[in-house]
Design a protein around this motif. Structure first.
Motif, PDB file in Angstrom:
ATOM      1  N   ILE A 150       0.852  -1.195   0.000  1.00 48.28           N
ATOM      2  CA  ILE A 150       0.000   0.000   0.000  1.00 48.28           C
ATOM      3  C   ILE A 150       0.883   1.240   0.000  1.00 48.28           C
ATOM      4  CG2 ILE A 150      -2.047  -1.026   1.086  1.00 48.28           C
ATOM      5  CD1 ILE A 150      -1.113   0.119   3.745  1.00 48.28           C
ATOM      6  N   GLU A 151       0.263   2.377  -0.306  1.00 42.25           N
ATOM      7  CA  GLU A 151       1.029   3.609  -0.472  1.00 42.25           C
ATOM      8  C   GLU A 151       1.630   4.110   0.842  1.00 42.25           C
ATOM      9  OE1 GLU A 151       0.286   7.814  -2.729  1.00 42.25           O
ATOM     10  OE2 GLU A 151      -1.112   6.158  -3.071  1.00 42.25           O
ATOM     11  N   LEU A 152       2.884   4.538   0.767  1.00 40.71           N
ATOM     12  CA  LEU A 152       3.562   5.060   1.953  1.00 40.71           C
ATOM     13  C   LEU A 152       3.107   6.497   2.212  1.00 40.71           C
ATOM     14  CD1 LEU A 152       7.116   3.736   1.019  1.00 40.71           C
ATOM     15  CD2 LEU A 152       5.541   2.759   2.704  1.00 40.71           C
ATOM     16  N   GLU A 153       3.197   6.899   3.488  1.00 37.73           N
ATOM     17  CA  GLU A 153       2.742   8.259   3.850  1.00 37.73           C
ATOM     18  C   GLU A 153       3.879   9.070   4.443  1.00 37.73           C
ATOM     19  OE1 GLU A 153      -0.332   7.629   6.757  1.00 37.73           O
ATOM     20  OE2 GLU A 153      -1.868   7.304   5.225  1.00 37.73           O
ATOM     21  N   SER A 154       3.807  10.404   4.269  1.00 41.75           N
ATOM     22  CA  SER A 154       4.722  11.281   5.021  1.00 41.75           C
ATOM     23  C   SER A 154       3.931  11.779   6.212  1.00 41.75           C
ATOM     24  CB  SER A 154       5.126  12.522   4.259  1.00 41.75           C
ATOM     25  OG  SER A 154       5.290  12.317   2.945  1.00 41.75           O
ATOM     26  N   ARG A 155       4.622  12.113   7.279  1.00 45.42           N
ATOM     27  CA  ARG A 155       3.945  12.636   8.463  1.00 45.42           C
ATOM     28  C   ARG A 155       3.649  14.127   8.297  1.00 45.42           C
ATOM     29  NH1 ARG A 155       7.303  10.472  13.560  1.00 45.42           N
ATOM     30  NH2 ARG A 155       6.846  12.601  14.169  1.00 45.42           N
ATOM     31  N   VAL A 156       2.509  14.568   8.837  1.00 46.45           N
ATOM     32  CA  VAL A 156       2.148  15.981   8.688  1.00 46.45           C
ATOM     33  C   VAL A 156       3.157  16.904   9.370  1.00 46.45           C
ATOM     34  CG1 VAL A 156      -0.340  15.827   8.311  1.00 46.45           C
ATOM     35  CG2 VAL A 156       0.548  15.771  10.640  1.00 46.45           C
ATOM     36  N   ASP A 157       3.854  16.374  10.388  1.00 47.37           N
ATOM     37  CA  ASP A 157       4.827  17.231  11.094  1.00 47.37           C
ATOM     38  C   ASP A 157       6.239  17.067  10.546  1.00 47.37           C
ATOM     39  OD1 ASP A 157       5.038  14.654  12.077  1.00 47.37           O
ATOM     40  OD2 ASP A 157       5.224  15.239  14.181  1.00 47.37           O
ATOM     41  N   ASP A 158       6.394  16.384   9.420  1.00 47.18           N
ATOM     42  CA  ASP A 158       7.713  16.256   8.810  1.00 47.18           C
ATOM     43  C   ASP A 158       7.973  17.349   7.774  1.00 47.18           C
ATOM     44  OD1 ASP A 158       8.775  14.276  10.352  1.00 47.18           O
ATOM     45  OD2 ASP A 158       8.463  12.650   8.917  1.00 47.18           O
ATOM     46  N   THR A 159       7.650  18.593   8.135  1.00 47.23           N
ATOM     47  CA  THR A 159       7.982  19.736   7.292  1.00 47.23           C
ATOM     48  C   THR A 159       9.156  20.450   7.964  1.00 47.23           C
ATOM     49  OG1 THR A 159       6.556  21.170   8.576  1.00 47.23           O
ATOM     50  CG2 THR A 159       5.565  20.085   6.664  1.00 47.23           C
ATOM     51  N   GLU A 160       9.844  21.308   7.199  1.00 49.13           N
ATOM     52  CA  GLU A 160      10.993  21.996   7.784  1.00 49.13           C
ATOM     53  C   GLU A 160      10.553  22.881   8.958  1.00 49.13           C
ATOM     54  OE1 GLU A 160      13.639  23.793   4.997  1.00 49.13           O
ATOM     55  OE2 GLU A 160      14.950  24.552   6.590  1.00 49.13           O
ATOM     56  N   GLU A 161       9.406  23.539   8.790  1.00 46.37           N
ATOM     57  CA  GLU A 161       8.915  24.450   9.830  1.00 46.37           C
ATOM     58  C   GLU A 161       8.611  23.694  11.138  1.00 46.37           C
ATOM     59  OE1 GLU A 161       5.307  26.311   8.666  1.00 46.37           O
ATOM     60  OE2 GLU A 161       5.422  27.816  10.257  1.00 46.37           O
TER      61      GLU A 161
END
Ligand code: AMP
Length: 216
Positions: A158-169
């Protein structure tokens, strides 16, 4: 086998090594971040509240985490070793944790500090992908565990996800929160003669070997 407590800045590998130890040695992996993400996915009012805090990179309240964790620890079989990943993160949480463990007759085990610099952490965060089902981690920037088919979990397909808090900010806020709230915990465990420091900027196999020395 010793219980393990991971202390580390964001993206130092707490989740990755917890999963590896779980697979190889049969540990139970308890991640307060995962428990919170499950609550968010369930769409409850509490989940919505938590979601806003998590995506900003700030910490959820000590009391909420304490209740959630105590509930989880009560379900544990006392003979199975466990890894605590992401808790305690404040000095108040250290006291709460000691209280819960005493109440349930559980042992804190070895405190392992995974050391990593801010730049390496950022690169890992921006490339990190996780399988929503089995929680296996991949990284498209560092090349760690590249999936066989682009952005699809090798095992669950199934498709992998990025975490919502894995942004530079959000990463910058999480890192600053770690320096302010979590770093003092390191001194606390040092003063108790229970702190193992491990360089987590190396490749995963080398770091894993260092960690494995402390499991027995
Ligand atoms: P993690 O998956 O450990 O990186 O945690 C992701 C986010 O969940 C953190 O940035 C916090 O917002 C929240 N969180 C996880 N563990 C804790 C904790 N022990 N205390 C407060 N907030 C937490």
């Amino acid at each position: 086998m010793n219980n393990i407590l991971f202390i580390a800045p964001p993206a130092a590998g707490k989740g990755t090594f917890s999963e590896l130890i779980k697979e190889k040695y049969g540990y139970v992996h308890i991640s307060t971040g995962d428990l919170l993400r499950e609550e968010v996915k369930s769409g409850t009012d509490l989940g919505k509240e938590i979601s806003d805090i998590m995506s900003s990179g700030k910490l959820v309240s000590d009391d909420l985490i304490k209740r959630m964790l105590e509930k989880k620890l009560k379900t544990l079989d006392k003979n199975t070793p466990f890894i605590m990943d992401g808790y305690p993160r404040t000095l108040k949480q250290v006291k709460d944790y000691e209280e819960i463990l005493e109440k349930l007759g559980l042992n804190i085990g070895k405190a392992i500090y995974l050391k990593i610099d801010k730049e390496t952490g950022l690169k890992r965060v921006l490339g990190r992908l996780t399988c929503p089902k089995c929680k296996r981690g991949y990284n498209k920037l560092t090349g760690y565990n590249m999936p066989k088919v682009e952005w699809i979990c090798d095992d669950c397909k199934i498709e992998l996800e990025s975490r919502v808090d894995d942004t530079e900010e959000a990463y910058n806020i999480r890192y600053d929160t770690y320096m302010k709230e979590t770093k003092p915990i390191i001194e606390y465990f040092k003063s108790k003669n229970n702190l193992i420091e491990i360089d987590s900027t190396l490749d995963a196999d080398s770091t894993m070997k260092e960690i494995e020395k402390w499991l027995v």
